[in-house]
Design an enzyme around this catalytic site. Structure first.
Site, PDB file in Angstrom:
ATOM      1  N   PRO A   2       0.828  -1.201   0.000  1.00 21.81           N
ATOM      2  CA  PRO A   2       0.000   0.000   0.000  1.00 21.81           C
ATOM      3  C   PRO A   2       0.866   1.255   0.000  1.00 21.81           C
ATOM      4  O   PRO A   2       1.879   1.334   0.677  1.00 21.81           O
ATOM      5  CB  PRO A   2      -0.791  -0.131   1.306  1.00 21.81           C
ATOM      6  CG  PRO A   2      -0.809  -1.592   1.594  1.00 21.81           C
ATOM      7  CD  PRO A   2       0.508  -2.103   1.107  1.00 21.81           C
ATOM      8  N   GLU A   3       0.454   2.238  -0.782  1.00 26.00           N
ATOM      9  CA  GLU A   3       1.182   3.494  -0.858  1.00 26.00           C
ATOM     10  C   GLU A   3       0.351   4.589  -0.207  1.00 26.00           C
ATOM     11  O   GLU A   3      -0.716   4.332   0.346  1.00 26.00           O
ATOM     12  CB  GLU A   3       1.528   3.800  -2.311  1.00 26.00           C
ATOM     13  CG  GLU A   3       2.205   2.594  -2.962  1.00 26.00           C
ATOM     14  CD  GLU A   3       3.018   2.902  -4.195  1.00 26.00           C
ATOM     15  OE1 GLU A   3       3.378   4.068  -4.424  1.00 26.00           O
ATOM     16  OE2 GLU A   3       3.319   1.940  -4.930  1.00 26.00           O
ATOM     17  N   LYS A  51       2.700   6.406   5.042  1.00 25.59           N
ATOM     18  CA  LYS A  51       2.157   5.053   4.977  1.00 25.59           C
ATOM     19  C   LYS A  51       1.741   4.531   6.352  1.00 25.59           C
ATOM     20  O   LYS A  51       1.471   3.339   6.504  1.00 25.59           O
ATOM     21  CB  LYS A  51       3.201   4.117   4.358  1.00 25.59           C
ATOM     22  CG  LYS A  51       3.614   4.499   2.946  1.00 25.59           C
ATOM     23  CD  LYS A  51       4.646   3.512   2.426  1.00 25.59           C
ATOM     24  CE  LYS A  51       5.180   3.926   1.080  1.00 25.59           C
ATOM     25  NZ  LYS A  51       6.176   2.966   0.558  1.00 25.59           N
ATOM     26  N   ASN A 165       6.485   1.617  -4.453  1.00 24.34           N
ATOM     27  CA  ASN A 165       7.135   1.103  -5.652  1.00 24.34           C
ATOM     28  C   ASN A 165       6.393   1.453  -6.937  1.00 24.34           C
ATOM     29  O   ASN A 165       7.004   1.661  -7.982  1.00 24.34           O
ATOM     30  CB  ASN A 165       7.290  -0.411  -5.536  1.00 24.34           C
ATOM     31  CG  ASN A 165       8.546  -0.900  -6.223  1.00 24.34           C
ATOM     32  OD1 ASN A 165       9.559  -0.218  -6.224  1.00 24.34           O
ATOM     33  ND2 ASN A 165       8.474  -2.079  -6.816  1.00 24.34           N
ATOM     34  N   ARG A 252      13.342  -4.370  -4.924  1.00 25.38           N
ATOM     35  CA  ARG A 252      11.968  -4.192  -5.374  1.00 25.38           C
ATOM     36  C   ARG A 252      11.914  -4.237  -6.895  1.00 25.38           C
ATOM     37  O   ARG A 252      12.774  -3.655  -7.566  1.00 25.38           O
ATOM     38  CB  ARG A 252      11.414  -2.852  -4.889  1.00 25.38           C
ATOM     39  CG  ARG A 252      11.384  -2.706  -3.372  1.00 25.38           C
ATOM     40  CD  ARG A 252      10.952  -1.289  -2.999  1.00 25.38           C
ATOM     41  NE  ARG A 252      11.067  -1.041  -1.574  1.00 25.38           N
ATOM     42  CZ  ARG A 252      10.119  -1.316  -0.677  1.00 25.38           C
ATOM     43  NH1 ARG A 252       9.000  -1.865  -1.081  1.00 25.38           N
ATOM     44  NH2 ARG A 252      10.300  -1.054   0.587  1.00 25.38           N
TER      45      ARG A 252
END
Length: 286
Positions: A2-3, A51, A165, A252
């Site tokens: 989650p961003e 976040k 990401n 990532r």
């Protein structure tokens, strides 16, 4: 993961369900707080910070949580079946007569004094969706280490809070630079655009059920590069590429177009079987 926009949505749902209501059930299923009982206390608000989620409760307490890769908060109406996962994955339950909020797979859950919130989130840079947003400070933070790869600098929450990401890859595409270019090598005009562009992307998506950066309105073309390797670039038709990027603590998957983005690229590339990566623009937390 989650961003910032997804966490903002989660905070909004939790605030709507819990704020200004007295808790009739409280269950924190982590050893340190297993005996803590918040029953009878009123929830004051639920606030996102980058976040992180801060659930403030009367009596000067804050329940701090972070979703990281797999965590989620689900909100259920009275008598609604819980569907967020098996019972052993539940880490927190907060309920009032109308709604129950259930935290699944929360890797970070701590109860602290509201006056001590800075111990949990004080290290964060300006929040892209918060009242403390400061584009000048965010840019100065990013440029502190001009040799650092652009993608790594964007993910560092100490620089600016809320980018994950997906937005890292999309921002680099929109800036026309690979995620491996030293941020100090980014042309000055593009660097100056970065904070406003990042803020616009998150603000445009904070109320959307499916994240989109392209503006095409077409499903399957919601994002420019993230999750699209080896499909053709929406701008030039070149195959999108994917490789891992990280600072050594975590790698990532990172996506870019080799024609539209200038700058260094990594060595051996990650394979993308079937042209996709598990990453998706659809929200993963509720």
């Amino acid at each position: 993961m989650p961003e910032g926009d997804t966490v903002w949505q989660a905070a909004k749902r939790l605030h709507t369900a819990l704020a200004d209501k007295v808790l009739t059930r409280s269950d924190l299923r982590v050893p340190k707080y297993a005996t803590a009982d918040l029953t009878g206390r009123r929830v004051l608000d639920v606030t996102p910070r980058g976040k992180h989620l801060l659930t403030r409760i009367e009596g000067g307490l804050t329940l701090h949580s972070h979703l990281r890769m797999d965590g989620s908060w689900k909100v259920y109406a009275e008598n609604q079946r819980w569907t967020g996962g098996p019972a052993h994955q539940i880490r927190a339950i907060l309920a009032n007569p109308d709604h129950t909020a259930v935290g699944y797979r929360l890797p970070v859950l701590e109860l602290l004094r509201t006056a001590d919130e800075h111990k949990a989130v004080g290290h964060l840079g300006p929040d892209l969706l918060g009242p403390d947003w400061n584009p000048e400070r965010a840019l100065a933070n990013l440029l502190q280490d001009p040799t650092r790869p652009l993608g790594e600098a964007l993910l560092d929450q100490r620089n600016l809070a809320g980018i994950g990401n997906v937005y890292k890859s999309e921002l680099c595409f929109l800036l026309g630079a690979t995620p491996w270019i030293p941020i100090g090598a980014l042309p000055a005009d593009r660097a100056a655009q970065l904070p406003a562009l990042a803020k616009k992307l998150l603000e445009d998506n904070r109320d959307r059920p499916v994240r989109a950066t392209t503006g095409t309105g077409r499903r399957g073309q919601d994002l420019f590069v993230y999750g699209r390797a080896p499909r053709p670039c929406l701008r030039c038709g070149t195959s999108i590429r994917v490789a891992d990027q990280g600072d050594g603590s975590r790698e990532r998957p990172t996506y870019w177009c080799p024609a539209c983005q200038v700058g260094p690229t990594p060595g051996p590339l990650r394979r993308a079987p079937g042209g996709t990566h598990p990453g998706t623009s659809r929200r993963t937390t509720n």
